[in-house]
Enzyme design. Structure first.
Site, mmCIF file in Angstrom:
data_model
loop_
_atom_site.group_PDB
_atom_site.id
_atom_site.type_symbol
_atom_site.label_atom_id
_atom_site.label_comp_id
_atom_site.label_asym_id
_atom_site.label_seq_id
_atom_site.Cartn_x
_atom_site.Cartn_y
_atom_site.Cartn_z
ATOM 1 N N HIS A 155 -7.428 -5.772 -0.331
ATOM 2 C CA HIS A 155 -6.264 -4.881 -0.360
ATOM 3 C C HIS A 155 -5.037 -5.504 0.306
ATOM 4 C CE1 HIS A 155 -4.210 -1.118 -0.822
ATOM 5 N NE2 HIS A 155 -4.050 -0.944 0.486
ATOM 6 N N ASP A 173 -9.898 -4.507 -5.447
ATOM 7 C CA ASP A 173 -9.228 -3.754 -4.380
ATOM 8 C C ASP A 173 -9.875 -2.379 -4.289
ATOM 9 O OD1 ASP A 173 -7.604 -2.339 -2.684
ATOM 10 O OD2 ASP A 173 -5.717 -3.069 -3.551
ATOM 11 N N SER A 194 0.834 -1.199 0.000
ATOM 12 C CA SER A 194 0.000 0.000 0.000
ATOM 13 C C SER A 194 0.875 1.257 0.000
ATOM 14 C CB SER A 194 -0.922 -0.062 1.219
ATOM 15 O OG SER A 194 -1.973 0.836 1.088
#
Lengths: 509, 265
Positions: free
Chosen positions: B244, B216, B94
């Protein structure tokens, strides 16, 4: 229940079933695959959200029901916790209903695993928490307001639990003590805020500990010093009170304190200055007394040799009186000078005798009586000069009677003494000046040139040389008396037209 | 305070090459727990917490330094400098994928490869660019964070989950697990979701693997495509894993994708 026998109760059909409980439980149930796809949902939740089961079971993911902000939180926090811990409780999330309404909820979740330990299902219990969540936001807002208020006020505030362990410190308390709230939290207040007696630095009980012990407000402790974390010492005023819950149980204590070091320093310098001033007054008084005594003793001791000089001069005068004119003139000058010196010594003695400390007489003094006494003493010179003395009706005043009479006598005496060509007309007047009476003594005499109007109040300053009798001490004595009784004396005069002497005295209450 | 303590650095595994695992917003190094067993035989693995997360030193937090992702990139370079002698394989999840990109632009020699898990150079929609979010959404996230930080005092770690059925996690671990100071979390959220590093992508010279998950909602497919098209020497892998965090929801597929990429080099 009235009348129902146990037998009758047992025969009633049980309305509860696992299926019914699941569907109509007082909370929402929802199960998803590990990917998050909804695979089962109960009636209660569908009713809350306005969906039918078929709306959600065709691949909809649980995150899709959340607000966008909630979705991020779910993906970055909730899901991770659930995957690692298999269990998450009391997470606040908003669910979007079919018609767009927002349902604030609290959510618990459990992860179901298969026999090999692999996760297979996520189960969610959803509680409608609209009101609760609103309360919580209100509470947070209230707490923030309180926090802002406490951090804005100028006093140090420290709160403790009922054991005296610190639960809160405001910014000012942090500043004064040198402790950070994070470091202080959980520690006994006695350990964090070290209070000592100001005089001997003995440790004293923290007022909070005291307040918790006695269950009452403990007021200002005087002369307390606070030793900061860094060893810095400040003087503090403090007070503490127990905090009680709605049942009156003591749940903690709160200490409010402030730095009074500055104030204490000022008080201390003030006290020192006062003591110094007192000491100076004492010294001054002593030196004044010495001076008065010296003047009295000196003038007294000077009188007897002087008297000898006069006697021997007179003796010489008698013995050689019928001798040469020049000798006779010399002894005459000698005698006159010695007599003049005697007068000066008398005057000095009179001046020195004004020893009143200015203490206010216990009873008011009638100025009329003292004026009458002064006029009486001056009777012969008044008659000789054909002087006319008039006066207003005078008030009672706070000044020593003898001294007041002395002032009147000096002023009227001077008015006659320094008269002009006409017979003296003298008026004693009085006017109200608030706390004081303003007396005046006006004459039609020769007047005083402006350059002499201040000088005349000094001892032995005479305007007319030695051509007229007078010691030059009268006005100096008046000034000394008036000022001792907190008044002022001055003159207004025009040469050839006359003078008015003014003086003020305290009014009798 | 050494870098090791500041970032609660843990080093596991054996291997000539070092793999640095960088966690994303919302968690700490524990998020890698299903991946490390798969790599520790072949790699030396460096795990750490960003300042403000997990068991990092909260007192090292500095609002100015961490007002942009560059502050975090500086820390990554410092961690690598302190723990590694040769170029590393950096795995960033991320927001950490962008932190890794920034660090690798600054000092390409420190990196052999970047593995970018769910990268996004910009979360906010901007003209034709689809980031997936707008400003109001981020405000919603901040409110959700606040709602779930209820009662968390400044110093206390939130203990979100109990640990009853996970005896292998010690109590101490549970206490610090994914804990973030609320104020720091708020700023990290802003920095993460409001940064725009699209312009940086073109300057990356270190070869990279982009792992794009299915569905996602944080980093949608369009964003993964965008990264792939703007980063030279990038390999794009679309995973079956949904959500995610593929390293948590589908560790096997994630491990396989990474291994395949690394062995093909």
């Amino acid at each position: 229940m009235t009348g129902d026998s146990p037998r009758e109760q047992a025969e009633l059909p049980l309305e509860e079933s696992a299926e019914d409980l699941y569907e109509n439980a007082p909370c929402g149930y929802l199960s998803t695959t590990i990917d998050g796809r909804i695979v089962k949902v109960n009636r209660t939740l569908l009713d809350w959200l306005g969906y039918e089961a078929k709306d959600l079971l065709g691949g909809t993911r649980f995150v899709d029901l959340l607000t966008v902000g909630g979705r991020i939180y779910f993906e970055t926090h909730f899901n991770l916790l659930l995957r690692i811990e298999q269990s998450v409780d009391e997470i606040a999330l908003d669910i979007i209903c079919k018609d767009g309404r927002i349902l604030p909820t609290l959510i618990n979740a459990r992860q179901k695993r298969d026999a090999t330990g692999e996760p297979v299902l996520n189960r969610f219990t959803i509680f409608n928490a609209s009101e609760r969540r609103k309360y919580e936001r209100d509470l947070v807002a209230a707490r923030d307001l309180l926090q802002t208020t406490l951090s804005s006020i100028g006093d140090g505030v420290v709160a403790t639990d009922s054991e005296g362990r610190i639960t809160f410190m405001n910014a000012e308390a942090e500043r004064l003590s040198g402790w950070q709230e994070n470091d202080a939290r959980g520690r006994p207040i006695e350990e964090v805020l070290i209070l000592q007696r100001e005089d001997n630095h003995e440790k004293i009980e923290n007022p909070v500990t005291h307040a918790l012990r006695v269950g009452k407000v403990v007021g200002l402790a005087n002369h307390t010093r606070l030793v900061g974390k860094d060893g810095r010492v400040i003087i503090v005023d403090d007070s503490a009170s127990p905090m009680r819950d709605s049942n009156g149980e003591v749940i903690g204590g709160v200490l409010v304190f402030r730095d009074v070091t500055e104030r204490r320093n000022i008080q201390r310098s003030l006290a020192e200055a006062q003591a110094r001033a007192q000491q100076m007054i004492e010294e001054l008084r002593r030196s004044n007394d010495d001076l008065s005594q010296f003047a009295a003793v000196a003038s007294h001791d000077l009188r007897s040799p002087l008297s000898n000089i006069i006697q021997f001069a007179q003796l010489l005068d008698r013995r050689y009186g019928d001798g040469a004119a020049e000798e006779k003139q010399l002894t005459g000058v000698l005698i006159a000078s010695a007599r003049r010196m005697g007068e000066l010594i008398e005057a000095l003695l009179r001046y020195a005798r004004v020893t009143s400390d200015g203490s206010i007489p216990s009873a008011p003094v009638d100025a009329n009586a003292q004026l009458a006494s002064a006029i009486q003493n001056l009777q012969s010179s008044i008659e000789k000069s054909h002087a006319v003395v008039t006066h207003d009706l005078l008030p009672s005043v706070l000044i020593d009677a003898t001294h007041l009479s002395q002032i009147f006598q000096n002023l009227i005496g001077n008015a006659i003494h320094y008269r002009g060509l006409e017979a003296p007309r003298i008026h004693i007047g009085v006017a109200d000046r608030g706390e004081m009476w303003l007396f005046s003594c006006a004459d039609n005499g020769s007047g005083i040139a402006p350059e002499y109007q201040l000088q005349i109040f000094e001892p032995f300053k005479r305007l007319h040389g030695t051509d007229r009798p007078g010691s030059g001490i009268g006005l100096a004595i008046c000034k000394k008396i008036v000022e001792r009784f907190r008044g002022r004396i001055w003159v207004e005069s025009e040469e050839g037209k006359g003078s008015t002497f003014f003086f003020t005295t305290l009014k009798a209450r | 305070m050494s870098v090791i303590q500041r970032h609660n650095i843990n080093i596991v595994g054996n291997g000539s090459k070092t793999m640095v695992l960088a966690h994303g917003f919302g968690c700490d190094q524990i998020m890698w727990r299903f991946l490390t067993p798969e790599f520790e035989k072949d790699y030396r693995i460096v795990l750490f917490d960003y300042v403000g997360a997990g068991k990092s030193d909260l007192s090292a937090y500095n609002r100015e330094k961490y007002a942009t992702l560059h502050g975090y990139a500086d820390d990554v370079l410092e961690i690598i400098d302190q723990t590694c002698d040769s170029p590393v394989i950096f795995v960033g999840h991320s927001v950490s994928s962008m932190i890794g990109v920034l660090a690798a632009i600054r000092k390409p020699g420190a990196f052999e490869n970047l593995i970018l898990v769910g990268p996004s150079p910009c979360y906010i929609n901007d003209g034709d660019y689809i980031g997936g979010f707008n400003r109001a959404d981020i405000d919603g996230l901040l409110q959700t964070l606040a709602d779930n930080h209820l009662g968390w005092s400044k110093a206390m770690a939130p203990i979100i989950m109990k640990n009853e059925d996970r005896p292998e996690l010690t109590a101490e671990l549970a206490e610090s697990f994914c804990r973030t100071d609320p104020e720091i979390a708020k700023q990290f959220a802003r920095v993460t979701f409001l940064s725009d590093n699209r312009a940086d992508l073109a300057t990356l010279t270190v070869p990279s693997l982009i792992l794009q998950c299915s569905q996602d909602s944080i980093a949608p497919d369009e964003v993964g495509d965008y990264v792939h098209h703007h980063v030279a020497q990038s390999t794009f892998v679309k995973m079956k894993a949904v959500g995610h965090c593929p390293h948590l929801s589908a560790p096997a597929e994630t491990v396989q994708s990474i291994k395949r990429y690394l062995s093909a080099l």
